[in-house]
Scaffold this motif. Structure first.
Motif, PDB file in Angstrom:
ATOM      1  N   ASP A   1     -15.350   0.604  -0.898  1.00  0.00           N
ATOM      2  CA  ASP A   1     -14.385   1.663  -0.762  1.00  0.00           C
ATOM      3  C   ASP A   1     -13.896   2.246  -2.139  1.00  0.00           C
ATOM      4  O   ASP A   1     -12.828   3.004  -2.268  1.00  0.00           O
ATOM      5  CB  ASP A   1     -13.339   1.470  -0.049  1.00  0.00           C
ATOM      6  CG  ASP A   1     -13.716   1.149   1.515  1.00  0.00           C
ATOM      7  OD1 ASP A   1     -14.885   1.706   2.029  1.00  0.00           O
ATOM      8  OD2 ASP A   1     -13.101   0.360   2.347  1.00  0.00           O
TER       9      ASP A   1
ATOM     10  N   ARG B   1      -5.606   4.840  -4.966  1.00  0.00           N
ATOM     11  CA  ARG B   1      -5.210   3.215  -5.211  1.00  0.00           C
ATOM     12  C   ARG B   1      -6.538   2.780  -6.211  1.00  0.00           C
ATOM     13  O   ARG B   1      -7.539   3.282  -5.837  1.00  0.00           O
ATOM     14  CB  ARG B   1      -5.367   2.648  -4.035  1.00  0.00           C
ATOM     15  CG  ARG B   1      -4.033   2.953  -3.081  1.00  0.00           C
ATOM     16  CD  ARG B   1      -4.190   2.372  -1.636  1.00  0.00           C
ATOM     17  NE  ARG B   1      -3.360   2.902  -0.804  1.00  0.00           N
ATOM     18  CZ  ARG B   1      -3.195   2.784   0.624  1.00  0.00           C
ATOM     19  NH1 ARG B   1      -4.276   1.985   0.996  1.00  0.00           N
ATOM     20  NH2 ARG B   1      -2.534   3.180   1.446  1.00  0.00           N
ATOM     21  N   SER B   2      -6.289   1.731  -7.108  1.00  0.00           N
ATOM     22  CA  SER B   2      -7.159   1.036  -7.858  1.00  0.00           C
ATOM     23  C   SER B   2      -6.748  -0.429  -7.413  1.00  0.00           C
ATOM     24  O   SER B   2      -5.822  -0.671  -8.018  1.00  0.00           O
ATOM     25  CB  SER B   2      -6.983   1.403  -9.032  1.00  0.00           C
ATOM     26  OG  SER B   2      -8.021   0.586  -9.937  1.00  0.00           O
ATOM     27  N   TYR B   3      -7.213  -1.095  -6.759  1.00  0.00           N
ATOM     28  CA  TYR B   3      -7.054  -2.364  -6.329  1.00  0.00           C
ATOM     29  C   TYR B   3      -7.282  -3.460  -7.246  1.00  0.00           C
ATOM     30  O   TYR B   3      -6.677  -4.179  -7.897  1.00  0.00           O
ATOM     31  CB  TYR B   3      -7.715  -2.691  -5.033  1.00  0.00           C
ATOM     32  CG  TYR B   3      -7.108  -2.032  -3.867  1.00  0.00           C
ATOM     33  CD1 TYR B   3      -5.855  -2.802  -3.211  1.00  0.00           C
ATOM     34  CD2 TYR B   3      -7.690  -1.204  -3.111  1.00  0.00           C
ATOM     35  CE1 TYR B   3      -5.280  -2.008  -2.228  1.00  0.00           C
ATOM     36  CE2 TYR B   3      -7.175  -0.625  -2.109  1.00  0.00           C
ATOM     37  CZ  TYR B   3      -5.869  -1.064  -1.611  1.00  0.00           C
ATOM     38  OH  TYR B   3      -5.257  -0.477  -0.305  1.00  0.00           O
TER      39      TYR B   3
ATOM     40  N   ASP C   1     -10.847   4.980  -1.860  1.00  0.00           N
ATOM     41  CA  ASP C   1      -9.499   4.332  -2.324  1.00  0.00           C
ATOM     42  C   ASP C   1      -8.966   4.957  -3.423  1.00  0.00           C
ATOM     43  O   ASP C   1      -7.726   5.492  -3.633  1.00  0.00           O
ATOM     44  CB  ASP C   1      -9.621   2.817  -2.849  1.00  0.00           C
ATOM     45  CG  ASP C   1      -9.706   1.938  -1.555  1.00  0.00           C
ATOM     46  OD1 ASP C   1      -9.193   2.462  -0.414  1.00  0.00           O
ATOM     47  OD2 ASP C   1     -10.206   0.660  -1.728  1.00  0.00           O
TER      48      ASP C   1
ATOM     49  N   ASP D   1       0.675  -1.427   0.042  1.00  0.00           N
ATOM     50  CA  ASP D   1      -0.284  -0.104  -0.033  1.00  0.00           C
ATOM     51  C   ASP D   1       1.006   1.131   0.040  1.00  0.00           C
ATOM     52  O   ASP D   1       0.324   2.226  -0.336  1.00  0.00           O
ATOM     53  CB  ASP D   1      -1.069  -0.091   1.248  1.00  0.00           C
ATOM     54  CG  ASP D   1      -2.165  -0.942   0.813  1.00  0.00           C
ATOM     55  OD1 ASP D   1      -2.545  -1.043  -0.265  1.00  0.00           O
ATOM     56  OD2 ASP D   1      -2.671  -1.306   1.858  1.00  0.00           O
TER      57      ASP D   1
ATOM     58  N   GLN E   1     -12.130  -9.192   2.087  1.00  0.00           N
ATOM     59  CA  GLN E   1     -11.397  -7.906   1.297  1.00  0.00           C
ATOM     60  C   GLN E   1     -11.808  -7.327   0.158  1.00  0.00           C
ATOM     61  O   GLN E   1     -12.049  -6.022  -0.028  1.00  0.00           O
ATOM     62  CB  GLN E   1     -10.126  -8.639   1.047  1.00  0.00           C
ATOM     63  CG  GLN E   1      -8.943  -7.484   0.615  1.00  0.00           C
ATOM     64  CD  GLN E   1      -8.692  -6.287   1.780  1.00  0.00           C
ATOM     65  OE1 GLN E   1      -9.486  -5.489   2.089  1.00  0.00           O
ATOM     66  NE2 GLN E   1      -7.383  -6.569   2.269  1.00  0.00           N
ATOM     67  N   LYS E   2     -12.307  -8.281  -0.901  1.00  0.00           N
ATOM     68  CA  LYS E   2     -12.996  -7.843  -2.087  1.00  0.00           C
ATOM     69  C   LYS E   2     -14.193  -6.803  -1.720  1.00  0.00           C
ATOM     70  O   LYS E   2     -14.530  -5.888  -2.728  1.00  0.00           O
ATOM     71  CB  LYS E   2     -13.192  -8.846  -2.693  1.00  0.00           C
ATOM     72  CG  LYS E   2     -11.827  -9.680  -3.376  1.00  0.00           C
ATOM     73  CD  LYS E   2     -12.207 -10.991  -4.036  1.00  0.00           C
ATOM     74  CE  LYS E   2     -10.961 -11.830  -4.264  1.00  0.00           C
ATOM     75  NZ  LYS E   2     -11.109 -13.287  -5.169  1.00  0.00           N
TER      76      LYS E   2
ATOM     77  N   PHE F   1     -13.200  -3.500  -0.761  1.00  0.00           N
ATOM     78  CA  PHE F   1     -12.785  -2.796  -1.986  1.00  0.00           C
ATOM     79  C   PHE F   1     -13.877  -2.319  -2.608  1.00  0.00           C
ATOM     80  O   PHE F   1     -13.952  -1.198  -3.246  1.00  0.00           O
ATOM     81  CB  PHE F   1     -11.886  -3.789  -2.857  1.00  0.00           C
ATOM     82  CG  PHE F   1     -10.497  -4.426  -2.447  1.00  0.00           C
ATOM     83  CD1 PHE F   1      -9.781  -3.620  -1.301  1.00  0.00           C
ATOM     84  CD2 PHE F   1      -9.984  -5.447  -3.152  1.00  0.00           C
ATOM     85  CE1 PHE F   1      -8.662  -3.886  -0.952  1.00  0.00           C
ATOM     86  CE2 PHE F   1      -8.566  -5.832  -2.513  1.00  0.00           C
ATOM     87  CZ  PHE F   1      -8.127  -5.059  -1.563  1.00  0.00           C
TER      88      PHE F   1
END
Length: 312
Positions: free
Chosen positions: A196, A206-208, A200, A133, A189-190, A193
């Motif tokens: 958020d 960020r882009s997960y 994010d 991160d 977690q997904k 994601f």
């Protein structure tokens, strides 16, 4: 010439148990302040398991706060945040080896690791993901898989170890249970994601999800990601029955809460999902908890229940 001998240090009895209890109380505050969902689910555990799960959650949350905003708001730049994270990992490994830390959250986590039987084989990938991160703003398929493994799947294995270490059977080594713990961690977690996406991207930059840009986020992309989460949730649901009895209700409730989130995300237009955070209202959480306690945990998606005409 005189020879001195080393005398044992006199230690007042009862001090370490007091420190253990204080450290665990600190970890309990962390989960209660940060997560109503996990806090609610943890209340269904036996006292021993509840303490261990809260100890795991607290360290994970503290590490996450080093890379997700509070450290930056306190004035730490990326390099200093990395130093703090490195120190936290070193303190964690030392505490697991020695059984003591001056950081109450680390001390409580180390106690859980020592009692339940895990160590750097799980903490190293976790801290490696936290460092990502600080380094990455976008992920490809390989880095995304590594990130989810370290930030979520190994945390699921820590929790599994806390559930089974007293079970009297080698459940931790069963591939089905391990796979279920990993799948549930990945689903959590997904889902986060997806919840958020806006924060994010806009706040943390960020882009997960690989290849996903929220500026062009559409229904087809959302449906694909929701289906991926659902596959993880379905995998995890099949393994809950294998857990020790005192853990099943808590895990079933955590699963139900994130199933509800995934269903709500599926029902939210893609254009709205990138600007708002989907939540489960407290009355719905209470209803799900009552269903779990009554033995009617909704462990399948709404779409699956409609297709089969049944209730889970």
């Amino acid at each position: 010439m005189t020879t001195s001998t080393t005398r044992p240090v006199s230690v007042q009895p009862g001090r370490l148990p007091l420190y253990d209890a204080t450290a665990e109380a600190a970890s309990s505050v962390v989960i209660d302040r940060y997560s109503t969902s996990f806090g609610l689910a943890s209340r269904l555990l036996s006292k021993d398991s509840r303490e261990h799960i809260r100890n795991v959650y607290a360290l994970v949350r503290v590490a996450d706060e080093v890379v997700d905003g509070p450290a930056t708001e306190a004035g730490l730049g990326p390099e200093l945040a990395r130093t703090v994270l490195d120190e936290l990992e070193a303190d964690t490994e030392r505490a697991i080896a020695l059984g003591f830390s001056v950081n109450p959250v680390v001390h409580a986590f180390a106690r859980t690791a020592r009692v339940t039987g895990f160590g750097p084989e799980l903490t190293k990938p976790f801290f490696a993901s936290m460092r990502m991160d600080l380094d990455r703003t976008e992920h490809d398929d390989a880095s995304f898989a590594a990130y989810v493994d370290g930030s979520a799947e190994v945390v699921g294995l820590m929790c599994l170890r806390a559930f089974v270490y007293r079970a009297g059977r080698p459940t931790f080594d069963q591939a089905e249970l391990v796979g279920g713990a990993r799948a549930l961690g990945a689903a959590f977690q997904k889902v986060n994601f997806l919840r958020d996406l806006h924060a994010d991207f806009e706040v943390l930059g960020r882009s997960y999800f690989p290849g996903v840009d929220i500026r062009t986020f559409d229904e087809a992309t959302k449906d694909r990601l929701v289906a991926d989460v659902q596959a993880d949730l379905d995998h995890a649901a099949r393994t809950i029955r294998l857990l020790p009895a005192d853990a099943r209700n808590a895990v079933a409730l955590a699963h139900a809460l994130f199933q509800e989130l995934n269903d709500r995300i599926a029902a939210t237009p893609a254009s709205q999902l990138v600007t708002t955070r989907v939540r489960v209202p407290n009355p719905v959480k209470a209803r799900l908890a009552a269903q779990v306690l009554a033995g009617r945990a909704p462990v399948r998606s709404r779409a699956t229940r409609r297709r089969t005409g049944g209730t889970a």
